[in-house]
Design an enzyme around this catalytic site. Structure first.
Site, PDB file in Angstrom:
ATOM      1  CD  GLU A  84      81.728 -34.370 -62.586  1.00  0.00           C
ATOM      2  OE1 GLU A  84      82.552 -35.227 -62.939  1.00  0.00           O
ATOM      3  OE2 GLU A  84      82.034 -33.329 -61.979  1.00  0.00           O
ATOM      4  N   GLY A 120      97.304 -41.806 -56.242  1.00  0.00           N
ATOM      5  CA  GLY A 120      98.111 -42.236 -55.113  1.00  0.00           C
ATOM      6  C   GLY A 120      99.542 -42.550 -55.517  1.00  0.00           C
ATOM      7  CB  SER A 168     101.018 -44.393 -62.732  1.00  0.00           C
ATOM      8  OG  SER A 168     100.160 -44.563 -63.836  1.00  0.00           O
TER       9      SER A 168
END
Lengths: 446, 446
Positions: free
Chosen positions: A177, A22, A19
């Site tokens: 990040e 895609g 889940s």
């Protein structure tokens, strides 16, 4: 009655494994198609992985970026989310095996994503933490906060430096990040909250085997990202290869220099943001179908994302090796998985209606990565943005991409608050043993 | 220089053990007193325990009700929060031992709270989960959500009923609030999100050994609470004693009836909200000081909360046995701990100034408990409120009591959202093994 039931044709059954971006978008796009969808995942939630580094640094709570699947699909009557681990696929019998149960399918969509691989050194996984799940993020958060607490009363300066050295392996978007956020939050916390610590002892190390950060980005953005990271105080090591990871140190040597000497860096926290490998389900599938696997265990798929010889089995996202004509294999990006999920849903609908097959085209919308507060790099089609503009764009896009309205509101409020106050309130040390200085964890090699 | 430093008197050192309501308020109240405060806790956060049941039922995230101590005290320059576990107290040397380190004190405040005790059956703790920490709350959340997932594909109706039976032992405020919330959320989820489940199979059982729920409340409120719980569909068993807890069932018999027969109830989830016992540090202290321990391991304290014979050691909150004249021992309430924390801070300040000692008076502000949406009972001094009025008052008081402004804003928004949409978005199954049907956990006794 029994006879009638036997004669009656069942609806076309679509089983989706995974889940992530895609699988989720495939399932949602099938809402109005006359099929029965079963969405199988090991988790009960869709996780917005691009913001996981903010959970790891205490800026957001896990629930801010995780949407419970039962909630997401409560109004889509043709989709049932099922919690479970797929253990086998039988393409001849057309069933998926899961926890001793068999789930039959007419179309199968495999989108189980990727996991970190340690380049043939699985033992590194004991000391380095990846960033793929909520548990990974809270483990990093725990390790980071414990390191500050432990350093604050550590008398050995060598040990204190090891505790205050945070190493990130891999300078792709996740590594960049993470490094930017960790540098800022650790700097702030040592200045403002740990009066016994010297902020100059904190070190955030970003190790990259290639010659630049964000290797897949245009040169201008790569350069900007590198300069910004350095200005913020991140110690960036390019052309550097990690050769060992232990509980108390990493070893690094030059990636280009043949006879470069190894350098040992004392560090108690290692975050792995380098190589990934397709979910092992790929190998299961390859064995069952004879499909070819490529780099990182990805399954080579047809132009319609189906597995060669099996027009009813589709592989997408990080698990698929899709050669986009001259552009080479598509990268493992959320946008690719999302577009592929939507494509497969439409493709299945066309097949049911007996319409001819189409091929998948990836529409490249761009790439973006933040580098701490108020700074980011972004490529939107051919345009390149940097600095505050790119950062605001990044905020905007990421807010809109969150699955639920509630997530968007709460993340927006939390971000505004964090930005104004420098606060990161989700800084909880939780876990089976919440105590500091666990000898195994922090002193494993002594 | 060295001589001068030796001659110079150090500031009065206050060591506080525990950052619950008592410890936190004592530390904050000492902000302007010329002392050095060390606040030791096993956790890096103050936890607002009264709202923990909302984390357990997915309404709030852990970070919503947990304030990082380093953040809380970042501007209070005379207080250092320290993460660690106290292992010993030496009242003669005036030191606290912690992780092999010694922390000296001039005044010691012990406020380490209570933990659940299983009435001489520690083995029940393997199957029943208490509600004292973030980990407890996420464990209950996980167990509850896994039970629904597992039941949704369980073919045995007996097993399904066991999975859908949620048992809460103890009908004090925690048990009542938990039962009300669990009944509502499980009803909503089976109706709206688990189409395969029959809402009527869900059962929330509240077992209380006394003859009424909320035994310490006025009769009118007890009766209202019982009626409301029953109207919402909670199966309340009064005068019922738990005689056994296993992985798959509990055994109950009548508490008043001498030869009552045992009833076995199949249930996979047992939440323990019954007896508590003072932190084991109480025993350590009793051995070291010869102090008397009373019911539940509480330390009998003087009128100024000091330990007899040790005017510089104070015990408060759930660890203290304080006889309030004719009113008997004070109950283990947040309000008691908070007032005692503030009293001890003032008392220490007075002692430093050489002013005479005072005694502690508890100002009874009242009691309140919610029973699901829009309903609560409250006693404010002599006034008794029920229903929506009490519920709004409960919301108001609990919001104001949260430590940080940010928590208040985010909890308010989350509550408004939850109330309007019935959504509880923090419904994540997380943990070392996020998979359903773990044989040990759910099928332990089969």
């Amino acid at each position: 009655m029994a006879t009638q039931a036997q004669v009656q044709h069942h609806k076309h059954r679509v089983v989706i494994i995974g889940s992530g971006f895609g699988g989720l978008h495939a399932a949602q796009k099938l809402a109005k198609v006359p099929v029965e969808v079963t969405l199988i995942d090991r988790r009960n939630h869709h996780l917005f992985q691009p913001l996981l580094y903010q959970v790891a640094t205490g800026g957001l709570s896990p629930a801010n970026i995780a949407a419970p699947l039962r909630r997401v699909f409560r109004k889509q009557s043709n989709c049932v989310p099922l919690l479970g681990e797929v253990t086998g696929i039988d393409p001849e019998a057309r069933v998926v095996r899961m926890d001793g149960q068999e789930v039959p399918y007419d179309s199968l969509v495999i989108a189980a994503g990727a996991q970190y691989q340690f380049f043939g050194h699985p033992e590194w996984g004991e000391h380095a933490i990846g960033l793929k799940s909520v548990e990974d993020a809270t483990a990093i958060r725990r390790r980071f906060l414990l390191a500050l607490e432990t350093a604050s009363r550590c008398v050995s300066s060598e040990e204190r430096r090891a505790l205050l050295t945070f190493t990130i392996v891999g300078a792709g978007p996740t590594g960049v990040e993470m490094a930017g956020a960790l540098r800022e939050i650790s700097g702030y916390m040592t200045r403002e909250e740990y009066r016994g610590l010297n902020p100059s002892e904190v070190r955030v190390l970003l190790i990259e085997i290639e010659g630049s950060v964000l290797p897949s980005y245009p040169e201008k953005l790569r350069y900007y990202a590198l300069r910004t990271l350095q200005k913020k105080g991140v110690d960036v090591r390019l052309d550097a290869q990690v050769t060992d990871i232990q509980a108390g140190h990493v070893k690094v040597c030059g990636a280009r220099d043949e006879d470069a000497s190894e350098e040992q860096i004392l560090t108690r926290t290692v975050i792995w943001a380098a190589g990934v490998r397709a979910n092992p389900l790929g190998e299961t599938l390859a064995k069952a179908t004879g499909a070819e696997t490529g780099k990182g265990g990805r399954i080579r798929v047809n132009k319609d994302l189906s597995v060669p010889g099996y027009p009813d089995i589709f592989v997408l996202g990080d698990m698929a090796l899709f050669d986009h004509d001259s552009r080479g294999p598509l990268p493992g990006l959320a946008a690719v998985a999302k577009q592929q999920g939507k494509f497969v849903a439409k493709h299945i609908a066309r097949r049911i209606e007996g319409r001819p097959s189409e091929r998948f085209y990836y529409r490249d919308l761009g790439q973006m990565a933040t580098i701490g507060r108020s700074s980011a790099v972004a490529r939107i089609g051919p345009f390149k943005l940097t600095g505050l503009t790119a950062w605001l764009l990044w905020l905007h896009v990421h807010l809109l991409e969150l699955v639920s309205f509630e997530e968007r509101i709460l993340v927006l409020i939390q971000w505004t608050w964090n930005y104004l106050t420098w606060n990161r309130s989700a800084r909880l040390i939780t876990g089976p043993s919440p105590l500091p200085l666990p000898p195994k964890e922090l002193h494993g090699d002594k």
